[in-house]
Design an enzyme around this catalytic site. Structure first.
Site, short mmCIF file in Angstrom:
data_model
loop_
_atom_site.label_atom_id
_atom_site.label_comp_id
_atom_site.label_asym_id
_atom_site.label_seq_id
_atom_site.Cartn_x
_atom_site.Cartn_y
_atom_site.Cartn_z
N GLU A 40 0.85 -1.19 0.00
CA GLU A 40 0.00 0.00 0.00
C GLU A 40 0.89 1.24 0.00
O GLU A 40 1.94 1.27 0.62
CB GLU A 40 -0.89 -0.02 1.24
CG GLU A 40 -1.93 1.10 1.28
CD GLU A 40 -2.82 1.04 2.51
OE1 GLU A 40 -3.96 1.50 2.42
OE2 GLU A 40 -2.36 0.54 3.56
N LYS A 113 -10.17 0.29 -2.10
CA LYS A 113 -10.23 -0.11 -0.69
C LYS A 113 -11.57 0.25 -0.07
O LYS A 113 -12.01 1.40 -0.14
CB LYS A 113 -9.08 0.59 0.06
CG LYS A 113 -8.94 0.21 1.52
CD LYS A 113 -7.75 0.94 2.13
CE LYS A 113 -7.52 0.56 3.57
NZ LYS A 113 -6.35 1.28 4.14
N CYS A 158 -4.89 -3.70 3.35
CA CYS A 158 -4.57 -3.26 4.71
C CYS A 158 -5.73 -3.43 5.70
O CYS A 158 -6.00 -4.54 6.15
CB CYS A 158 -4.08 -1.82 4.65
SG CYS A 158 -3.11 -1.31 6.11
#
Length: 271
Positions: A40, A113, A158
């Site tokens: 990321e 995301k 993440c």
């Protein structure tokens, strides 16, 4: 299929990060990797949260996307571009997007995301929703690895790691490999990173590949690192604690079938 998790300690300077990423991707390709995944924020770890707004690209065009396409083509490598900021419909926020490039240099998948990190322990505070617009759809793609066969790959980023329902959706779609490019903080990573990665592998009987940021950044942030590959039984296959590097692992489709046959938990789902 041989895969590589690329660990970086990205700076606020995009050209420097591209140079570092190219060297690490070349290392992965020389080692025989067919798929390499970047972490990321690999192309820029800004000095402030708002830096990503100035560095966002329009989907399908921009120097970072051109770099990914060219590198994938020149190295004949599947590349998962960690995340980069892409323009959203909201002028004050961007999408934190993971793009997948084929060995022909074509962008074949995009995942924005979904879950946005927020944390405040009185010493460090983060709120991604201030600058990032959340995605809404899981993305799973078929990846052709030649003689290693076709692999169903589930994308995530993440903080998504804490939401098991996303990975269960990937399992329902047939995912055999789960990707988790990340920039976990040192505080949360030290406490939860490995246990969450291993849990996602075990509960979905899938391989997990997690490339991460790993070190002290110019903005003062310290990321946990510990990029790793985990097998469907929850065993850590390979790991790098800190600093830039390449984590290599061989994924075995027969091993995956064996584990799923011995413990058919996916077939026992009720809810």
């Amino acid at each position: 299929m041989k895969v590589a998790a690329i660990q970086m300690v990205s700076s606020a300077r995009v050209p420097d990060n591209l140079h570092q990423a190219r060297a690490l991707l070349e290392q992965a390709a020389r080692a025989g990797a067919q798929l390499a995944a970047l972490p990321e924020y690999w192309s820029c770890m800004g000095l402030a949260e708002t830096d990503k707004l100035a560095r966002c690209e329009t989907y399908g065009d921009g120097p970072v996307q051109q770099f990914l396409a060219q590198t994938a083509r020149e190295l004949s490598l599947w590349i998962v571009g960690g995340t980069l900021p892409l323009a959203s419909a909201e002028p004050a926020r961007v999408c934190n997007s993971s793009l997948v490039y084929s060995p022909r240099g074509e962008c074949v998948a995009r995942y924005d995301k979904i879950h946005l990190f927020r944390f405040d322990n009185g010493r460090e505070a983060f709120d991604e929703a201030r600058t990032i617009a959340p995605g809404s759809q899981p993305v799973c793609l078929a990846l052709d690895a030649g003689e290693a066969g076709s692999w169903q790959v589930g994308l995530s980023v993440c903080y998504d790691l804490r939401f098991a329902e996303l990975y269960r959706a990937h399992a329902r779609a047939g995912a055999q490999l789960l990707l988790v490019p990340s920039a976990f903080t040192h505080t949360t990573g030290q406490a939860h990173w490995e246990v969450l990665l291993r849990a996602r592998a075990v509960e979905n009987l899938a391989y997990v590949l997690a490339p991460a940021q790993g070190g002290r950044h110019e903005n003062g942030r310290r990321t946990w690192g510990h990029s790793m590959a985990v097998d469907p039984w929850g065993e850590v296959m390979a790991l790098q604690a800190e600093g830039p590097g390449v984590v290599l692992a061989q994924l075995d489709a027969e091993r995956l079938r064996e584990v799923r046959a011995q413990l058919p938990a996916l077939a026992h789902r009720v809810l």
